[in-house]
Design a protein around this motif. Structure first.
Motif, mmCIF file in Angstrom:
data_model
loop_
_atom_site.group_PDB
_atom_site.id
_atom_site.type_symbol
_atom_site.label_atom_id
_atom_site.label_comp_id
_atom_site.label_asym_id
_atom_site.label_seq_id
_atom_site.Cartn_x
_atom_site.Cartn_y
_atom_site.Cartn_z
ATOM 1 N N LEU A 1 -3.981 16.646 -5.642
ATOM 2 C CA LEU A 1 -4.651 15.115 -5.977
ATOM 3 C C LEU A 1 -4.010 14.121 -4.817
ATOM 4 C CD1 LEU A 1 -3.924 14.888 -9.690
ATOM 5 C CD2 LEU A 1 -5.974 15.753 -8.523
ATOM 6 N N GLU A 2 -4.698 13.453 -4.426
ATOM 7 C CA GLU A 2 -4.342 12.306 -3.366
ATOM 8 C C GLU A 2 -4.770 11.080 -3.967
ATOM 9 O OE1 GLU A 2 -3.684 11.730 1.568
ATOM 10 O OE2 GLU A 2 -5.239 13.095 0.536
ATOM 11 N N GLY A 3 -4.055 9.927 -3.613
ATOM 12 C CA GLY A 3 -4.414 8.615 -3.991
ATOM 13 C C GLY A 3 -3.664 7.521 -3.411
ATOM 14 N N THR A 4 -3.823 6.317 -4.034
ATOM 15 C CA THR A 4 -3.296 5.269 -3.486
ATOM 16 C C THR A 4 -2.562 4.289 -4.563
ATOM 17 O OG1 THR A 4 -3.322 3.379 -1.866
ATOM 18 C CG2 THR A 4 -5.428 3.694 -3.274
ATOM 19 N N VAL A 5 -1.597 3.547 -4.512
ATOM 20 C CA VAL A 5 -1.085 2.612 -5.328
ATOM 21 C C VAL A 5 -1.337 1.220 -4.635
ATOM 22 C CG1 VAL A 5 0.621 1.814 -6.736
ATOM 23 C CG2 VAL A 5 -0.020 4.202 -6.808
ATOM 24 N N ARG A 6 -1.846 0.166 -5.258
ATOM 25 C CA ARG A 6 -1.621 -1.112 -4.685
ATOM 26 C C ARG A 6 -0.972 -2.211 -5.611
ATOM 27 N NH1 ARG A 6 -5.257 -0.843 -0.032
ATOM 28 N NH2 ARG A 6 -5.534 1.427 0.146
ATOM 29 N N THR A 7 -0.077 -2.748 -5.115
ATOM 30 C CA THR A 7 0.696 -3.833 -5.981
ATOM 31 C C THR A 7 1.126 -5.086 -5.032
ATOM 32 O OG1 THR A 7 2.501 -2.829 -5.420
ATOM 33 C CG2 THR A 7 1.561 -2.030 -7.482
ATOM 34 N N HIS A 8 1.550 -6.012 -5.689
ATOM 35 C CA HIS A 8 1.796 -7.288 -4.986
ATOM 36 C C HIS A 8 3.319 -7.601 -5.240
ATOM 37 C CE1 HIS A 8 -2.314 -8.188 -4.556
ATOM 38 N NE2 HIS A 8 -2.188 -8.641 -3.501
ATOM 39 N N GLN A 9 3.988 -6.738 -6.210
ATOM 40 C CA GLN A 9 5.468 -7.222 -6.631
ATOM 41 C C GLN A 9 6.419 -6.039 -6.423
ATOM 42 O OE1 GLN A 9 6.366 -10.384 -6.824
ATOM 43 N NE2 GLN A 9 4.053 -11.125 -6.611
ATOM 44 N N PRO A 10 7.641 -5.913 -5.565
ATOM 45 C CA PRO A 10 8.224 -4.970 -5.626
ATOM 46 C C PRO A 10 8.627 -4.258 -6.805
ATOM 47 C CG PRO A 10 8.894 -6.435 -3.887
ATOM 48 C CD PRO A 10 7.893 -7.218 -4.918
ATOM 49 N N PRO A 11 8.930 -4.913 -7.841
ATOM 50 C CA PRO A 11 9.300 -4.280 -9.185
ATOM 51 C C PRO A 11 8.189 -3.623 -9.740
ATOM 52 C CG PRO A 11 10.314 -6.710 -9.094
ATOM 53 C CD PRO A 11 9.368 -6.531 -8.069
ATOM 54 N N VAL B 1 0.862 -1.158 0.009
ATOM 55 C CA VAL B 1 0.013 0.123 0.085
ATOM 56 C C VAL B 1 0.843 1.244 -0.028
ATOM 57 C CG1 VAL B 1 -1.503 1.528 1.292
ATOM 58 C CG2 VAL B 1 -1.791 -1.279 1.205
ATOM 59 N N ASP B 2 0.785 1.956 -0.982
ATOM 60 C CA ASP B 2 1.473 3.463 -1.081
ATOM 61 C C ASP B 2 0.325 4.390 -1.035
ATOM 62 O OD1 ASP B 2 3.991 2.374 -0.778
ATOM 63 O OD2 ASP B 2 3.920 1.746 -3.181
ATOM 64 N N ARG B 3 0.913 5.689 -0.812
ATOM 65 C CA ARG B 3 -0.198 6.736 -0.889
ATOM 66 C C ARG B 3 0.656 8.107 -1.632
ATOM 67 N NH1 ARG B 3 0.158 10.690 3.742
ATOM 68 N NH2 ARG B 3 -1.232 12.686 3.240
ATOM 69 N N PHE B 4 0.115 8.503 -2.409
ATOM 70 C CA PHE B 4 0.887 9.555 -3.128
ATOM 71 C C PHE B 4 -0.057 10.994 -3.297
ATOM 72 C CE2 PHE B 4 -1.772 7.812 -6.472
ATOM 73 C CZ PHE B 4 -2.499 8.801 -7.006
ATOM 74 N N VAL B 5 0.564 12.202 -3.018
ATOM 75 C CA VAL B 5 0.125 13.566 -3.211
ATOM 76 C C VAL B 5 0.733 14.191 -4.013
ATOM 77 C CG1 VAL B 5 -0.423 15.671 -1.754
ATOM 78 C CG2 VAL B 5 -0.482 13.568 -0.624
ATOM 79 N N ILE B 6 -0.033 14.728 -5.099
ATOM 80 C CA ILE B 6 0.362 15.280 -6.186
ATOM 81 C C ILE B 6 -0.221 16.988 -6.072
ATOM 82 C CG2 ILE B 6 0.470 15.745 -8.559
ATOM 83 C CD1 ILE B 6 0.220 12.651 -8.905
#
Length: 373
Positions: free
Chosen positions: A243-253, A173-178
């Motif tokens: 802007l704010e949001g989230t990124v969801r992934t399962h693999q580090p690359p 789970v990552d969060r970003f603010v732009i």
């Protein structure tokens, strides 16, 4: 009072008095009172909230974990034991998880002398803001533990159903603010400014192309913009938009690739529009990766305990338990709770019939894990 009803009563008391992450003072006091009353040892760890209990003797140590914090949500479930704290609710079922592990602790205490080691039951604070597991580890509560197990209720599964999987399970789970900065202007004379809203809108559209056009369709990835904030009146073009949001992934690359692409898009749009765009990235909990051996073991015990078992799909939600699994092996599992409304919904209402069975399951799991380990 029956064992089943006792656990339900405890769950309802916790539900009526929810507390936010890091503020679980009354919750901690209640748990300590109930555990001490049942004769459980309460080792002292430097935690401001949260409780650790222990049962058994010996060098082998297996851990069970429950989470205890609630969410900033106004409850609308309609149950007669609804939250008494305005704007705070156990909308994720941590009250259920706590009652399950309370029950497991009581069952293990009943035959403590026969245990081939120790079971440490961790009632973890601050899961929702992803700080609790790190605090528990820093406090030393995992020292000597060879494997750890935890659960989450799953509203999409019927009561009596169990699911888990080896390998990657819950998402990173990552969060970003732009922050987009252009030039403000009168809404009737947009050519005199640099419209930050127009730029932000096009950037949102471009961000949605990452999952569909930059990442293989065989990979699991979600990019969601969840907040747009800019302007304060109807006839002025604002200078800036956030802007704010989230990124969801399962693999580090894949995680790194998505972050790189977001930054590239921001830089490219800034150049093309003559604007300033700043990206802030906040790394959340890592991917929850179950140990293959312990996930299979947990499933076998579930089958023996009477659950209908299945292999879980990968989950795009985040889970603080992932931090433990980067330190020691273990498994995180799903237990069906059959709620019409999902997690984090103000009307979330899990079926309390799951509690007793899950308590008996985790007591059996911990005891057999001590033998297996």
């Amino acid at each position: 009072m029956t064992f089943r009803q006792q656990l339900i009563n405890w769950r309802r008391e916790l539900h009526q008095h929810p507390e936010l992450s890091g503020q679980e003072v009354e919750t901690t006091a209640r748990l300590r009172h109930w555990l001490a009353g049942a004769g459980l040892r309460l080792p002292q760890y430097p935690l401001s909230t949260g409780v650790v209990a222990e049962v058994g003797k010996g060098e082998k140590v297996i851990a069970l974990r429950a989470d205890i914090d609630a969410l900033p949500i106004e409850e609308s479930s309609g149950v007669d034991f609804s939250s008494g704290n305005p704007g705070v609710m156990h909308a994720c079922g941590h009250d259920v998880h706590s009652s399950v592990m309370l029950g497991a602790a009581l069952l293990l205490k009943e035959h403590e002398k026969q245990l081939p080691g120790r079971v440490r039951i961790i009632f973890q604070p601050a899961e929702e803001n992803f700080t609790g597991a790190k605090a528990v580890i820093k406090a030393g509560a995992l020292e000597g533990v060879s494997a750890i197990f935890g659960m989450h209720n799953e509203p999409g599964l019927p009561v009596g159903t169990f699911a888990t999987r080896g390998g990657a399970f819950y998402a990173n789970v990552d969060r970003f603010v732009i922050r987009v900065r252009g030039k403000g202007a009168h809404a009737a004379r947009p050519h005199e400014g640099n419209d930050a809203i127009l730029l932000a809108g096009q950037l949102v559209t471009a961000l949605q192309s990452i999952a569909s056009r930059n990442i293989s369709t065989l990979e699991s990835v979600v990019v969601s913009v969840t907040r747009i904030q800019g302007g304060n009146t109807w006839n002025v073009l604002p200078e800036s938009v956030e802007l704010e949001g989230t990124v969801r992934t399962h693999q580090p690359p894949i995680q790194r690739q998505v972050e790189k692409r977001i930054r590239e898009l921001a830089e490219g749009f800034a150049t093309a529009f003559g604007a300033q765009i700043e990206v802030e990235w906040y790394a959340g909990p890592t991917t929850l990766v179950n140990d293959e051996k312990w996930a299979a073991f947990a499933t076998r015990v579930a089958q023996d305990t009477g659950y209908s078992t299945q292999t879980a799909d990968v989950h795009m939600g985040g889970e603080d338990f992932a931090v433990y699994l980067k330190t020691i092996p273990g498994a995180f599992v799903s237990i069906g709770s059959a709620s019409e409304f999902g997690l984090h919904h103000p009307a979330f209402n899990p079926d309390e019939a799951l509690i007793e069975g899950a308590a008996r399951y985790f007591a059996s799991l911990a005891e057999q894990a001590l033998i297996e380990n």
